[in-house]
Design a protein around this motif. Structure first.
Motif, PDB file in Angstrom:
ATOM      1  N   MET A 136     -94.689  24.418 -28.518  1.00  0.00           N
ATOM      2  CA  MET A 136     -94.453  23.610 -27.482  1.00  0.00           C
ATOM      3  C   MET A 136     -93.839  22.444 -27.737  1.00  0.00           C
ATOM      4  SD  MET A 136     -95.957  20.795 -25.622  1.00  0.00           S
ATOM      5  CE  MET A 136     -97.186  20.485 -26.557  1.00  0.00           C
ATOM      6  N   ARG A 137     -93.963  21.642 -28.899  1.00  0.00           N
ATOM      7  CA  ARG A 137     -92.843  20.720 -29.104  1.00  0.00           C
ATOM      8  C   ARG A 137     -91.590  21.306 -29.370  1.00  0.00           C
ATOM      9  NH1 ARG A 137     -97.571  18.951 -33.237  1.00  0.00           N
ATOM     10  NH2 ARG A 137     -98.712  17.324 -32.079  1.00  0.00           N
ATOM     11  N   ALA A 138     -91.404  22.410 -29.804  1.00  0.00           N
ATOM     12  CA  ALA A 138     -89.956  22.902 -30.048  1.00  0.00           C
ATOM     13  C   ALA A 138     -89.566  23.128 -28.632  1.00  0.00           C
ATOM     14  CB  ALA A 138     -89.970  24.217 -30.618  1.00  0.00           C
ATOM     15  N   GLY A 139     -90.164  23.421 -27.699  1.00  0.00           N
ATOM     16  CA  GLY A 139     -89.790  23.666 -26.283  1.00  0.00           C
ATOM     17  C   GLY A 139     -89.521  22.075 -25.494  1.00  0.00           C
ATOM     18  N   ILE A 140     -90.096  21.110 -26.000  1.00  0.00           N
ATOM     19  CA  ILE A 140     -89.935  19.850 -25.454  1.00  0.00           C
ATOM     20  C   ILE A 140     -88.413  19.544 -26.105  1.00  0.00           C
ATOM     21  CG2 ILE A 140     -90.228  17.413 -25.744  1.00  0.00           C
ATOM     22  CD1 ILE A 140     -93.217  17.935 -25.851  1.00  0.00           C
ATOM     23  N   ASN A 141     -87.961  19.729 -27.336  1.00  0.00           N
ATOM     24  CA  ASN A 141     -86.849  19.531 -28.119  1.00  0.00           C
ATOM     25  C   ASN A 141     -85.659  20.365 -26.988  1.00  0.00           C
ATOM     26  OD1 ASN A 141     -87.440  17.510 -29.764  1.00  0.00           O
ATOM     27  ND2 ASN A 141     -87.996  19.011 -31.421  1.00  0.00           N
ATOM     28  N   CYS A 142     -86.182  21.421 -26.783  1.00  0.00           N
ATOM     29  CA  CYS A 142     -85.041  22.285 -26.220  1.00  0.00           C
ATOM     30  C   CYS A 142     -84.576  21.685 -24.764  1.00  0.00           C
ATOM     31  CB  CYS A 142     -85.676  23.803 -25.845  1.00  0.00           C
ATOM     32  SG  CYS A 142     -84.579  24.677 -25.044  1.00  0.00           S
ATOM     33  N   ALA A 143     -85.731  21.263 -23.963  1.00  0.00           N
ATOM     34  CA  ALA A 143     -85.435  20.510 -22.690  1.00  0.00           C
ATOM     35  C   ALA A 143     -84.796  19.246 -23.091  1.00  0.00           C
ATOM     36  CB  ALA A 143     -86.647  20.289 -22.088  1.00  0.00           C
ATOM     37  N   LEU A 144     -85.043  18.406 -23.864  1.00  0.00           N
ATOM     38  CA  LEU A 144     -84.008  17.254 -24.375  1.00  0.00           C
ATOM     39  C   LEU A 144     -82.872  17.521 -24.642  1.00  0.00           C
ATOM     40  CD1 LEU A 144     -86.838  15.256 -26.400  1.00  0.00           C
ATOM     41  CD2 LEU A 144     -86.350  15.082 -23.810  1.00  0.00           C
ATOM     42  N   ALA A 145     -82.592  18.581 -25.739  1.00  0.00           N
ATOM     43  CA  ALA A 145     -81.224  18.778 -25.825  1.00  0.00           C
ATOM     44  C   ALA A 145     -80.526  19.273 -24.643  1.00  0.00           C
ATOM     45  CB  ALA A 145     -81.269  19.811 -26.857  1.00  0.00           C
TER      46      ALA A 145
END
Lengths: 176, 476
Positions: free
Chosen positions: B285-294
């Motif tokens: 999920m944290r990787a997903g957060i980074n995807c959204a931020l990127a």
């Protein structure tokens, strides 16, 4: 609807044959009349933010097919999706309701990966194992005018059950 | 919704006391009118959340709450990892870290009037939006993992954006603890062509005008004034987030019995935070957060390039970037002591009050910016986290207007073309690949966003700072 009405005048066996022809060559009509009482159809039902998809048919497998058509109808007119490309899908989960969600999510994933839309489906069930074929074509934005992209099929309002009239209902909310 | 089931704590705070399996009460922050308009399912879902193991204080719902799946949209709940607390894939949702960022152009409305149509066209052709669209970037496997670890920081290293952007993004643009290895190959495959894409549904890019200032001091700190033109981008983690949500929901539903968790609703699928599955989900999920931020960082760069071509004098500084669908480890004061807890916000905005150390220094004295997206054609708002909201909602506020009408009902009531024409008559340019999507997002299908932010302010969650009105809307 003209084709469906015409079927009413055919004999039972002819009706069945015609229905199959309709099913295979007209990409997923709204309503397929298979017999005088037995109909397979799909519909949407309301949810505050998202949308519910429901398939009704005389078997679980056929209800799953109709639910998939309902899901395509969230995006575009299923009848406008050509059956140019065939994709095979397999799912297995512990119960039949989870299987509906798994089946719809597998389609969502294939739509996203292949940038395709699907209009026609054939589902075979063996217990809680599903093998299906979906036919469709690459998204053509100008022709399909897709309304929305589906993020996922959810467990909300998830039901697979047999009605008193013997028909099966397969439904859930999809997140858009 | 039947108001009789609530105990009125104040004009904007309504409580359902614990009964049955509920471990904590339900608290909804809203006016009586907003509550009456909510579907009964909002209370039903908030009650279900209140029954989850390890939940702390209350199951909260924000003023824009509406019927979601598992959690209500606008639901906030915190869990203690040391008291069998859970992390729920359903409590985060499919669009992990969907959020809003707002850029200040430094221009006033009259500066853009002459190029408004050209600007709309250029934004529409530059920003990939809608089904089937692909980004300009095609990530290889190792690049994908770097992106999932680095978020907006990674995007910056790849040349998207400015170094000063990072301090204006939650987590400084990079969510720590991301584990790309926990993200499936399928999820990564879904994302490889989707970096820098807007998506569809309620996602949009809007050019907006600041039409009213409610709090001059906070507005000055945020760098906005009446008549300013800003750009807001609303989107999330695209196919990667959707796939992570899908896969972990399934895994958690199937695994729940083995963890002794009874799910009142399967969509509440969860696992103990301190379990292998809980930890695996947090990493993904944290990787997903980074995807959204990127993703929002790349879209920002594309937007800046369009402005640089048509309005080179535009500044395009990032005001702030907020995320709506997350579960984050935060420190909160609970029963007199500071505890580290996992706060789920499902369609809710983190809204740290003044002085919080995680707010950028330049804004710390006034509170975290809270960016409230309206619907296409309706107002958006900028708020600031209120003092002591930690005690009310784990420092959370509303995230948008919230739907008042289903998509189905909206398409029956409006025609997309008519909506576009009506908005054009009001000087708002809409660009979208399809009219049906426009009809589904018609302004009338949403609640009155003014009533929602009013309730957020009067409930003590966030203070109103400014109202924005749309000039151009690019819809996916």
């Amino acid at each position: 609807m003209a084709v469906v009405s015409g079927m009413r005048y055919a004999g039972y066996s002819t009706r069945l044959t015609v229905a199959m022809v309709v099913f295979r060559h007209r990409a997923a009509p709204f309503c397929v009349l298979i017999g005088a009482e037995m109909t397979a159809y799909w519909e949407h039902f309301a949810h505050d933010a998202d949308i519910g998809v429901r398939g009704v048919a005389d078997s679980i497998a056929a209800a799953f097919e109709q639910a998939a058509v309902a899901m395509t109808a969230v995006i575009t007119d299923p009848a406008a999706v050509a059956s140019d490309v065939m994709v095979e899908i397999d799912c297995e989960v512990p119960d039949v309701e989870l299987l509906l969600v798994d089946w719809l999510n597998a389609l969502i994933c294939q739509m996203a990966l292949r940038k395709m839309l699907f209009g026609r489906f054939e589902v075979m069930l063996t217990g809680t194992q599903l093998h299906a074929t979906a036919w469709g074509e690459p998204v053509d934005v100008s022709r399909h005018a897709p309304a929305v992209e589906i993020k996922g099929a959810t467990y909300t309002e998830l039901k697979v059950y047999q009605q008193e009239d013997g028909r099966w209902v397969a439904q859930c909310i999809v997140d858009v | 919704m039947d108001i009789a089931r609530f105990v009125k704590r104040s004009a904007y705070e309504w409580e359902i006391a614990p009964t049955g399996n509920m471990r904590v009460p339900v608290i909804i922050y809203a006016s009586e009118a907003l509550i009456r308009d909510m579907d009964d399912k909002v209370a039903e879902q908030a009650v279900n959340v209140a029954a989850l193991p390890g939940i702390l204080k209350a199951s909260y719902a924000m003023p824009d709450a509406h019927w979601g799946y598992g959690f209500p949209i606008g639901g906030v709940a915190a869990f203690d990892p040391d008291d069998d607390g859970v992390v729920s894939a359903g409590g985060v949702g499919f669009d992990i870290s969907c959020g809003v960022r707002t850029l200040r152009t430094g221009l006033q409305r009259h500066h853009i009037e002459t190029v408004k149509t050209a600007l709309a066209e250029e934004l529409y052709t530059t920003i990939p939006a809608g089904i089937g669209s692909t980004g300009h970037l095609h990530l290889k496997r190792h690049e994908m993992d770097d992106m999932l670890r680095g978020g907006a920081e990674w995007a910056l290293q790849r040349g998207y954006g400015r170094p000063e952007d990072l301090e204006r993004i939650e987590e400084h643009g990079c969510m720590k603890g991301a584990e790309p290895a926990q993200v499936s190959a399928q999820a990564k495959k879904r994302q490889q062509d989707e970096m820098g894409t807007l998506g569809s549904g309620n996602h949009y890019l809007e050019v907006q005008e600041v039409r009213e200032i409610y709090n001059a001091a906070i507005a000055a700190a945020f760098g906005i004034a009446d008549g300013d033109v800003v750009v807001s981008i609303h989107c999330g983690s695209r196919g990667l987030g959707h796939q992570i949500g899908t896969e972990f929901l399934k895994e958690m539903v199937i695994a729940a019995p083995q963890y002794g968790i009874h799910l009142p609703d399967r969509e509440l699928a969860c696992a103990p935070i301190n379990s292998p599955l809980g930890q695996k989900y947090l990493g993904a999920m944290r990787a997903g957060i980074n995807c959204a931020l990127a993703n929002r960082q790349i879209l920002t760069d594309l937007t800046r390039n369009v402005f640089a071509r048509l309005l080179p004098e535009a500044d395009m500084a990032l005001l702030y970037d907020v995320s709506h669908n997350t579960c984050k480890l935060e420190e909160h004061l609970i029963d007199g002591r500071r505890r580290k807890v996992y706060v789920h916000r499902k369609g809710a905005t983190r809204a740290f009050g003044p002085g919080h150390p995680d707010i950028p220094e330049a804004l710390r004295a006034v509170g975290q910016p809270v960016l409230i997206g309206g619907s296409m054609g309706s107002a958006s708002y900028i708020l600031a986290g209120a003092e002591n909201n930690d005690q009310r909602s784990f420092s959370s506020a509303c995230h948008g207007a919230g739907r008042a009408m289903s998509r189905h009902a909206a398409t029956r009531r409006w025609r997309g073309r008519a909506v576009v024409d009506e908005l054009a008559g009001r000087g708002i340019i809409i660009r979208s690949p399809g009219y049906r999507g426009v009809a589904e997002e018609a302004p009338g299908a949403y609640k009155d966003v003014a009533a929602v932010v009013e309730a957020a302010e009067l409930a003590g969650l966030a203070n109103k700072v400014a109202r924005l009105e749309p000039l151009i809307c690019i819809k996916g």
